[in-house]
Structures are given as structure tokens and as C-alpha cells.
Design a protein around this motif. Structure first.
Motif, PDB file in Angstrom:
ATOM      1  N   ALA A 171       0.838  -1.208   0.000  1.00  0.00           N
ATOM      2  CA  ALA A 171       0.000   0.000   0.000  1.00  0.00           C
ATOM      3  C   ALA A 171       0.868   1.252   0.000  1.00  0.00           C
ATOM      4  N   ALA A 172       1.945   1.237   0.759  1.00  0.00           N
ATOM      5  CA  ALA A 172       2.852   2.387   0.757  1.00  0.00           C
ATOM      6  C   ALA A 172       3.438   2.610  -0.625  1.00  0.00           C
ATOM      7  N   HIS A 173       3.925   1.560  -1.245  1.00  0.00           N
ATOM      8  CA  HIS A 173       4.542   1.695  -2.562  1.00  0.00           C
ATOM      9  C   HIS A 173       3.532   2.110  -3.627  1.00  0.00           C
ATOM     10  N   GLU A 174       2.326   1.570  -3.536  1.00  0.00           N
ATOM     11  CA  GLU A 174       1.288   1.955  -4.495  1.00  0.00           C
ATOM     12  C   GLU A 174       0.963   3.443  -4.400  1.00  0.00           C
ATOM     13  N   ASN A 175       1.136   4.009  -3.207  1.00  0.00           N
ATOM     14  CA  ASN A 175       0.857   5.431  -2.990  1.00  0.00           C
ATOM     15  C   ASN A 175       2.116   6.296  -3.048  1.00  0.00           C
ATOM     16  N   ARG A 176       3.207   5.736  -3.564  1.00  0.00           N
ATOM     17  CA  ARG A 176       4.472   6.449  -3.735  1.00  0.00           C
ATOM     18  C   ARG A 176       5.030   6.991  -2.419  1.00  0.00           C
ATOM     19  N   LEU A 177       4.867   6.196  -1.373  1.00  0.00           N
ATOM     20  CA  LEU A 177       5.459   6.482  -0.074  1.00  0.00           C
ATOM     21  C   LEU A 177       6.558   5.465   0.192  1.00  0.00           C
ATOM     22  N   PHE A 178       7.591   5.860   0.946  1.00  0.00           N
ATOM     23  CA  PHE A 178       8.520   4.824   1.364  1.00  0.00           C
ATOM     24  C   PHE A 178       7.915   4.073   2.543  1.00  0.00           C
ATOM     25  N   ALA A 179       8.228   2.796   2.629  1.00  0.00           N
ATOM     26  CA  ALA A 179       7.653   1.911   3.641  1.00  0.00           C
ATOM     27  C   ALA A 179       8.722   1.513   4.645  1.00  0.00           C
ATOM     28  N   GLY A 180       8.461   1.772   5.924  1.00  0.00           N
ATOM     29  CA  GLY A 180       9.393   1.409   6.973  1.00  0.00           C
ATOM     30  C   GLY A 180       8.781   0.425   7.950  1.00  0.00           C
ATOM     31  N   LEU A 181       9.615  -0.446   8.493  1.00  0.00           N
ATOM     32  CA  LEU A 181       9.188  -1.411   9.503  1.00  0.00           C
ATOM     33  C   LEU A 181      10.080  -1.246  10.725  1.00  0.00           C
ATOM     34  N   ALA A 182       9.475  -1.255  11.910  1.00  0.00           N
ATOM     35  CA  ALA A 182      10.215  -1.080  13.159  1.00  0.00           C
ATOM     36  C   ALA A 182       9.401  -1.714  14.287  1.00  0.00           C
ATOM     37  N   GLY A 183      10.004  -1.770  15.461  1.00  0.00           N
ATOM     38  CA  GLY A 183       9.280  -2.282  16.612  1.00  0.00           C
ATOM     39  C   GLY A 183      10.009  -3.418  17.301  1.00  0.00           C
ATOM     40  N   SER A 184      10.893  -3.091  18.244  1.00  0.00           N
ATOM     41  CA  SER A 184      11.662  -4.082  19.012  1.00  0.00           C
ATOM     42  C   SER A 184      12.424  -5.051  18.113  1.00  0.00           C
ATOM     43  N   LEU A 185      12.968  -4.528  17.026  1.00  0.00           N
ATOM     44  CA  LEU A 185      13.683  -5.370  16.068  1.00  0.00           C
ATOM     45  C   LEU A 185      15.123  -5.611  16.512  1.00  0.00           C
ATOM     46  N   LYS A 186      15.607  -6.801  16.165  1.00  0.00           N
ATOM     47  CA  LYS A 186      16.995  -7.184  16.390  1.00  0.00           C
ATOM     48  C   LYS A 186      17.580  -7.646  15.060  1.00  0.00           C
ATOM     49  N   ALA A 187      18.879  -7.867  15.051  1.00  0.00           N
ATOM     50  CA  ALA A 187      19.533  -8.324  13.825  1.00  0.00           C
ATOM     51  C   ALA A 187      18.922  -9.628  13.315  1.00  0.00           C
ATOM     52  N   SER A 188      18.471 -10.463  14.220  1.00  0.00           N
ATOM     53  CA  SER A 188      17.901 -11.754  13.820  1.00  0.00           C
ATOM     54  C   SER A 188      16.598 -11.628  13.053  1.00  0.00           C
ATOM     55  N   HIS A 189      15.907 -10.486  13.183  1.00  0.00           N
ATOM     56  CA  HIS A 189      14.642 -10.278  12.461  1.00  0.00           C
ATOM     57  C   HIS A 189      14.860  -9.825  11.019  1.00  0.00           C
ATOM     58  N   ILE A 190      16.054  -9.389  10.698  1.00  0.00           N
ATOM     59  CA  ILE A 190      16.281  -8.723   9.421  1.00  0.00           C
ATOM     60  C   ILE A 190      16.010  -9.607   8.209  1.00  0.00           C
ATOM     61  N   PRO A 191      16.532 -10.835   8.136  1.00  0.00           N
ATOM     62  CA  PRO A 191      16.275 -11.644   6.925  1.00  0.00           C
ATOM     63  C   PRO A 191      14.786 -11.822   6.636  1.00  0.00           C
ATOM     64  N   TYR A 192      13.994 -12.069   7.664  1.00  0.00           N
ATOM     65  CA  TYR A 192      12.547 -12.239   7.472  1.00  0.00           C
ATOM     66  C   TYR A 192      11.913 -10.954   6.964  1.00  0.00           C
ATOM     67  N   LEU A 193      12.239  -9.808   7.571  1.00  0.00           N
ATOM     68  CA  LEU A 193      11.603  -8.554   7.187  1.00  0.00           C
ATOM     69  C   LEU A 193      12.049  -8.078   5.815  1.00  0.00           C
ATOM     70  N   LEU A 194      13.260  -8.399   5.413  1.00  0.00           N
ATOM     71  CA  LEU A 194      13.710  -8.025   4.077  1.00  0.00           C
ATOM     72  C   LEU A 194      12.851  -8.668   2.993  1.00  0.00           C
ATOM     73  N   SER A 195      12.240  -9.801   3.303  1.00  0.00           N
ATOM     74  CA  SER A 195      11.415 -10.494   2.306  1.00  0.00           C
ATOM     75  C   SER A 195      10.167  -9.704   1.932  1.00  0.00           C
ATOM     76  N   PHE A 196       9.809  -8.698   2.745  1.00  0.00           N
ATOM     77  CA  PHE A 196       8.628  -7.881   2.452  1.00  0.00           C
ATOM     78  C   PHE A 196       8.966  -6.639   1.631  1.00  0.00           C
ATOM     79  N   ASN A 197      10.236  -6.480   1.293  1.00  0.00           N
ATOM     80  CA  ASN A 197      10.667  -5.395   0.413  1.00  0.00           C
ATOM     81  C   ASN A 197      10.450  -3.997   1.010  1.00  0.00           C
ATOM     82  N   PRO A 198      10.790  -3.801   2.303  1.00  0.00           N
ATOM     83  CA  PRO A 198      10.656  -2.452   2.877  1.00  0.00           C
ATOM     84  C   PRO A 198      11.758  -1.535   2.356  1.00  0.00           C
ATOM     85  N   ASP A 199      11.582  -0.243   2.554  1.00  0.00           N
ATOM     86  CA  ASP A 199      12.596   0.745   2.211  1.00  0.00           C
ATOM     87  C   ASP A 199      13.462   1.107   3.406  1.00  0.00           C
TER      88      ASP A 199
END
Length: 257
Positions: A171-199
Motif C-alpha cells: 500500500a505504501a509503494h502503491e501510494n508512492r510512499l517509502f515503507a518502513g518497519l520497526a518495533g523491538s527489532l533485532k539483527a535476527s529479524h532482518i532476513p525475514y523482514l527483508l522479504s517484504f521489500n521495505p525501504d
């Protein structure tokens, strides 16, 4: 709009000038001024934000939060206007799903912010309203992030399912917004979250001693996160002076003009 492969920005939330210097020296793409002791999106004193902006290299964007979600539109407008006057590149505003948030967005759309751009931070515990994402775009926001308000409940991926994460980024990309993900994240969460193509991927607790967000920054934790996120070619602004199909690059290109 799709993010370029591997083009993900590492946002590091800091509470002081010294933390900003550490994180910027270790390769954070965006320095985020935040008071973790005052809530999920706690605001630092304006003077501290000015010091952070002054000490961080000019090619590194600096963002700043203005506090946890607030339904009083007048209060939000004052906080955003004051924070923009510190000359940060990005002002981050917290939102919950609901009519009050829509009213705040409408008020913010008319502001003159000295070149700062607005980024919405949606707290996931209150629901993910994709129609609100479209309203952010109409109001001229640069991006939208999905975060957590109650850090005791775990990481973003513990609270929000894969389908919702995918729909949010889309939805962010469709509306020409950059999309960010956050919230108690650690290095171990990164591979999974990268699969969603965030900016953008944002971190605070995962950069701190013992993973405690109100503790001091741990240099090794910062290195671990930096090493796990694909780096941009060059710095976060210079790499996008030639526009390409990615919303964070569009923001950076515009803010660098």
C-alpha cells in the motif's frame, strides 16, 4: 512502486549527540532522534535535536519524533512545527487507526515546514488502516512506518502477521510512499523482514546494551545490524541523486535539492 533490490535504509534511533555520532560513524543511513524513556515515540528536547542534527554529517538524514499518537490536532501541529524548525530532514508523527487520525492528517497537509518532510508512524496494536496510508500520500507525506507501541509484547513480527506486513508495504509503494518497519527489532529479524521489500528498517532496543531500549547504544549491536542489512552504493543521499523506482530514494532526492 517497488523498492530496488537490496536498497534498504538502516534507521538508528538515538537519544543523544554521543549516540548519534556512534551510529553515524558505524554506517546508519538515517539517524532518528527519539526519547525512549518517554514512550514508543517519545520526543527529545528541541535543543537536543538541534545538537544531533549539527553533529551528524550533512549527507546523513536526521529524523525526529514528536511523541506518541495524539488526537488533539492543534497540539500535533505545534509539535510538528517546532520540531521542523530544528532543521531535521524528517518529522515523524504517531498515528492510530481512527477518525481522529484522519483529522490530524488533514491539518498537517497545509503546514510549511522549512523543508522537512513528514513521515507517519502507525502503531500496529491499534490496527493497520490501509485507507489511512492513502491519506498520508494525499497530504504530502514522504513515507509511512509500521511500529509497535507496547514494547513488552515483543517484536513487530510477533504482533503483525506476514499477510498484513506485505499489504502494508504494498500500500505504501502503491501510494508512492517509502515503507518502513520497526518495533523491538533485532539483527535476527532482518532476513525475514527483508522479504517484504521495505525501504527502511528501524532499530532502537536492538542497538542497545542487553537489548534494553533505554540503555546506552552498544557498538557491537550496531555493527551486527549494519552487517545484516544490504548496504546502499555510496551514502544514503548521494546514492539516489539519479532517481530510481524506490520511494526512500525519491524522498532523499527531493530533500537533497
Amino acid at each position: 512502486m517497488q523498492n530496488s533490490v537490496g536498497a534498504v535504509s538502516f534507521l538508528a534511533s538515538v537519544a543523544s549527540e554521543s549516540e548519534a555520532l556512534v551510529c553515524s560513524s558505524l554506517g546508519a543511513d538515517i539517524i532518528d532522534a527519539k526519547n525512549p524513556a518517554a514512550g514508543a515515540l517519545g520526543a527529545l528536547p528541541l535543543a537536543t535535536v538541534r545538537q544531533i542534527r549539527a553533529c551528524v554529517p550533512t549527507h546523513v538524514p536526521v529524523s525526529a519524533t514528536v511523541g506518541d499518537p495524539e488526537d488533539d490536532a492543534d497540539k500535533v501541529v505545534r509539535a510538528v512545527t517546532d520540531m521542523a524548525a530544528t532543521r531535521v530532514d524528517i518529522v515523524k508523527i504517531g498515528f492510530r487507526a481512527g477518525a481522529a487520525s484522519q483529522a490530524v492528517v488533514e491539518r498537517l497537509a497545509a503546514l510549511e515546514l522549512h523543508g522537512a518532510r513528514l513521515v507517519a508512524v502507525v502503531l500496529a496494536e491499534h490496527g493497520v488502516d490501509l485507507e489511512l496510508v492513502a491519506r498520508f500520500a494525499v497530504a504530502g507525506f514522504a513515507g509511512v512506518m509500521l511500529d509497535t507501541g507496547d514494547k513488552a509484547r515483543g517484536a513487530l513480527s510477533d504482533i503483525v502477521g506476514a499477510e498484513t506486513l506485505a499489504r502494508f508495504v504494498a500500500a505504501a509503494h502503491e501510494n508512492r510512499l517509502f515503507a518502513g518497519l520497526a518495533g523491538s527489532l533485532k539483527a535476527s529479524h532482518i532476513p525475514y523482514l527483508l522479504s517484504f521489500n521495505p525501504d527502511v528498517l528501524g532499530f532502537r532496543g536492538g542497538l542497545c546494551r542487553a537489548g534494553e531500549r533505554t540503555s546506552l547504544i552498544d557498538e557491537q549491536a550496531v555493527r551486527s545490524v549494519r552487517n545484516a542489512i544490504p548496504q546502499r552504493a555510496g551514502n544514503a543521499i548521494a546514492a539516489c541523486r539519479q532517481p530510481h523506482g524506490n520511494a526512500i530514494a525519491r524522498f532523499e532526492t527531493e530533500s537533497a535539492v
